[in-house]
Design a protein around this motif. Structure first.
Motif, PDB file in Angstrom:
ATOM      1  N   VAL A 190     -13.880  -1.449   4.921  1.00 15.35           N
ATOM      2  CA  VAL A 190     -14.264  -0.123   4.451  1.00 15.35           C
ATOM      3  C   VAL A 190     -14.950  -0.220   3.095  1.00 15.35           C
ATOM      4  O   VAL A 190     -16.020   0.338   2.878  1.00 15.35           O
ATOM      5  CB  VAL A 190     -13.035   0.800   4.341  1.00 15.35           C
ATOM      6  CG1 VAL A 190     -13.424   2.147   3.743  1.00 15.35           C
ATOM      7  CG2 VAL A 190     -12.387   0.989   5.704  1.00 15.35           C
ATOM      8  N   ARG A 218     -10.498  -4.185  13.453  1.00 10.51           N
ATOM      9  CA  ARG A 218     -10.351  -3.917  12.018  1.00 10.51           C
ATOM     10  C   ARG A 218     -11.708  -4.070  11.347  1.00 10.51           C
ATOM     11  O   ARG A 218     -12.444  -5.011  11.625  1.00 10.51           O
ATOM     12  CB  ARG A 218      -9.340  -4.887  11.407  1.00 10.51           C
ATOM     13  CG  ARG A 218      -8.891  -4.537  10.025  1.00 10.51           C
ATOM     14  CD  ARG A 218      -7.753  -5.426   9.563  1.00 10.51           C
ATOM     15  NE  ARG A 218      -6.562  -5.240  10.384  1.00 10.51           N
ATOM     16  CZ  ARG A 218      -5.371  -5.783  10.081  1.00 10.51           C
ATOM     17  NH1 ARG A 218      -5.240  -6.531   8.995  1.00 10.51           N
ATOM     18  NH2 ARG A 218      -4.344  -5.596  10.872  1.00 10.51           N
ATOM     19  N   GLU A 270       0.835  -1.206   0.000  1.00  9.77           N
ATOM     20  CA  GLU A 270       0.000   0.000   0.000  1.00  9.77           C
ATOM     21  C   GLU A 270       0.864   1.249   0.000  1.00  9.77           C
ATOM     22  O   GLU A 270       2.000   1.244   0.484  1.00  9.77           O
ATOM     23  CB  GLU A 270      -0.912   0.052   1.239  1.00  9.77           C
ATOM     24  CG  GLU A 270      -1.859  -1.111   1.402  1.00  9.77           C
ATOM     25  CD  GLU A 270      -1.390  -2.086   2.453  1.00  9.77           C
ATOM     26  OE1 GLU A 270      -2.229  -2.763   3.078  1.00  9.77           O
ATOM     27  OE2 GLU A 270      -0.160  -2.183   2.664  1.00  9.77           O
ATOM     28  N   ASP A 289     -12.080   9.066  10.502  1.00  7.25           N
ATOM     29  CA  ASP A 289     -11.496   8.223   9.463  1.00  7.25           C
ATOM     30  C   ASP A 289     -10.036   7.890   9.751  1.00  7.25           C
ATOM     31  O   ASP A 289      -9.426   7.090   9.030  1.00  7.25           O
ATOM     32  CB  ASP A 289     -11.583   8.913   8.096  1.00  7.25           C
ATOM     33  CG  ASP A 289     -13.004   9.118   7.623  1.00  7.25           C
ATOM     34  OD1 ASP A 289     -13.302  10.208   7.099  1.00  7.25           O
ATOM     35  OD2 ASP A 289     -13.819   8.181   7.770  1.00  7.25           O
ATOM     36  N   TRP A 347     -10.443  -2.976   1.049  1.00  7.05           N
ATOM     37  CA  TRP A 347      -9.717  -2.051   1.924  1.00  7.05           C
ATOM     38  C   TRP A 347     -10.354  -2.133   3.306  1.00  7.05           C
ATOM     39  O   TRP A 347     -11.577  -2.021   3.437  1.00  7.05           O
ATOM     40  CB  TRP A 347      -9.792  -0.624   1.402  1.00  7.05           C
ATOM     41  CG  TRP A 347      -8.896  -0.342   0.247  1.00  7.05           C
ATOM     42  CD1 TRP A 347      -9.214  -0.349  -1.078  1.00  7.05           C
ATOM     43  CD2 TRP A 347      -7.503  -0.003   0.323  1.00  7.05           C
ATOM     44  NE1 TRP A 347      -8.111  -0.038  -1.837  1.00  7.05           N
ATOM     45  CE2 TRP A 347      -7.043   0.189  -0.999  1.00  7.05           C
ATOM     46  CE3 TRP A 347      -6.589   0.166   1.372  1.00  7.05           C
ATOM     47  CZ2 TRP A 347      -5.731   0.533  -1.308  1.00  7.05           C
ATOM     48  CZ3 TRP A 347      -5.288   0.503   1.063  1.00  7.05           C
ATOM     49  CH2 TRP A 347      -4.864   0.683  -0.254  1.00  7.05           C
ATOM     50  N   TYR A 348      -9.538  -2.333   4.306  1.00  4.57           N
ATOM     51  CA  TYR A 348      -9.963  -2.382   5.692  1.00  4.57           C
ATOM     52  C   TYR A 348      -9.237  -1.271   6.451  1.00  4.57           C
ATOM     53  O   TYR A 348      -8.240  -0.722   5.966  1.00  4.57           O
ATOM     54  CB  TYR A 348      -9.600  -3.729   6.317  1.00  4.57           C
ATOM     55  CG  TYR A 348     -10.406  -4.891   5.794  1.00  4.57           C
ATOM     56  CD1 TYR A 348     -10.266  -5.324   4.484  1.00  4.57           C
ATOM     57  CD2 TYR A 348     -11.299  -5.568   6.617  1.00  4.57           C
ATOM     58  CE1 TYR A 348     -11.009  -6.389   4.003  1.00  4.57           C
ATOM     59  CE2 TYR A 348     -12.041  -6.646   6.150  1.00  4.57           C
ATOM     60  CZ  TYR A 348     -11.884  -7.047   4.846  1.00  4.57           C
ATOM     61  OH  TYR A 348     -12.615  -8.110   4.363  1.00  4.57           O
ATOM     62  N   ARG A 349      -9.729  -0.962   7.630  1.00  5.20           N
ATOM     63  CA  ARG A 349      -9.030  -0.001   8.471  1.00  5.20           C
ATOM     64  C   ARG A 349      -9.136  -0.411   9.929  1.00  5.20           C
ATOM     65  O   ARG A 349     -10.080  -1.084  10.325  1.00  5.20           O
ATOM     66  CB  ARG A 349      -9.566   1.415   8.265  1.00  5.20           C
ATOM     67  CG  ARG A 349     -10.998   1.636   8.747  1.00  5.20           C
ATOM     68  CD  ARG A 349     -11.454   3.039   8.385  1.00  5.20           C
ATOM     69  NE  ARG A 349     -12.851   3.279   8.797  1.00  5.20           N
ATOM     70  CZ  ARG A 349     -13.534   4.379   8.483  1.00  5.20           C
ATOM     71  NH1 ARG A 349     -12.966   5.346   7.757  1.00  5.20           N
ATOM     72  NH2 ARG A 349     -14.779   4.510   8.901  1.00  5.20           N
ATOM     73  N   GLY A 396      -0.946   7.043   2.104  1.00  8.54           N
ATOM     74  CA  GLY A 396      -1.463   7.603   3.348  1.00  8.54           C
ATOM     75  C   GLY A 396      -0.759   8.898   3.706  1.00  8.54           C
ATOM     76  O   GLY A 396       0.170   9.335   3.035  1.00  8.54           O
ATOM     77  N   TYR A 416      -4.903   1.869   7.214  1.00  9.37           N
ATOM     78  CA  TYR A 416      -5.689   1.281   6.136  1.00  9.37           C
ATOM     79  C   TYR A 416      -4.903   0.124   5.508  1.00  9.37           C
ATOM     80  O   TYR A 416      -3.731   0.291   5.153  1.00  9.37           O
ATOM     81  CB  TYR A 416      -6.029   2.331   5.089  1.00  9.37           C
ATOM     82  CG  TYR A 416      -7.130   3.262   5.548  1.00  9.37           C
ATOM     83  CD1 TYR A 416      -6.900   4.190   6.556  1.00  9.37           C
ATOM     84  CD2 TYR A 416      -8.404   3.202   4.990  1.00  9.37           C
ATOM     85  CE1 TYR A 416      -7.922   5.025   7.008  1.00  9.37           C
ATOM     86  CE2 TYR A 416      -9.432   4.034   5.418  1.00  9.37           C
ATOM     87  CZ  TYR A 416      -9.178   4.945   6.434  1.00  9.37           C
ATOM     88  OH  TYR A 416     -10.186   5.775   6.877  1.00  9.37           O
TER      89      TYR A 416
END
Length: 113
Positions: free
Chosen positions: A48, A45, A6, A89, A36-38, A9, A93
């Motif tokens: 998203v 977790r 990734e 938010d 996509w997770y966060r 960010g 991620y």
């Protein structure tokens, strides 16, 4: 070996935008559902957004209308466009091959003034 990397960010003010990218290698990217997770501090977790091999997308309610997931199979890359960002938010991620144990290393998104 399979790898997800990734990028994208960073620190952004509330209301701002960011774009995340996840480049996959070592797998047949086009046939996989990507997500996509966060994970925020002290929280579990959460998913998203996800996109199937056919391009069908789904989002967690809290990001609908603000985040967009899309993919470029020729580049083995899945993207997450984040707009109208809010402090809640803020999280790490992660990119994920849905249904597998394959995760990226994560990228930090911080929304703060």
């Amino acid at each position: 070996q399979v790898q997800l990397v990734e990028s994208g960010g960073g620190l952004v003010q509330p209301g701002g935008s960011l774009g995340l990218s996840c480049v996959a290698s070592g797998l047949i990217f086009s046939i996989n559902t990507m997500g996509w997770y966060r994970q925020a501090p002290g929280k579990q977790r959460e998913l998203v957004a996800a996109i199937t091999d056919g391009g069908t997308t789904n989002y967690v309610d809290s990001v609908k209308g603000r985040f967009t997931i899309f993919r470029d199979n020729a580049k083995s890359t899945v993207y997450l466009q984040l707009k109208s960002l809010k402090p809640e938010d803020t999280a790490i991620y992660y990119c994920h091959v849905v249904g597998s144990n394959i995760w990226g290393q994560g990228t930090q998104v911080t929304v703060s003034s």
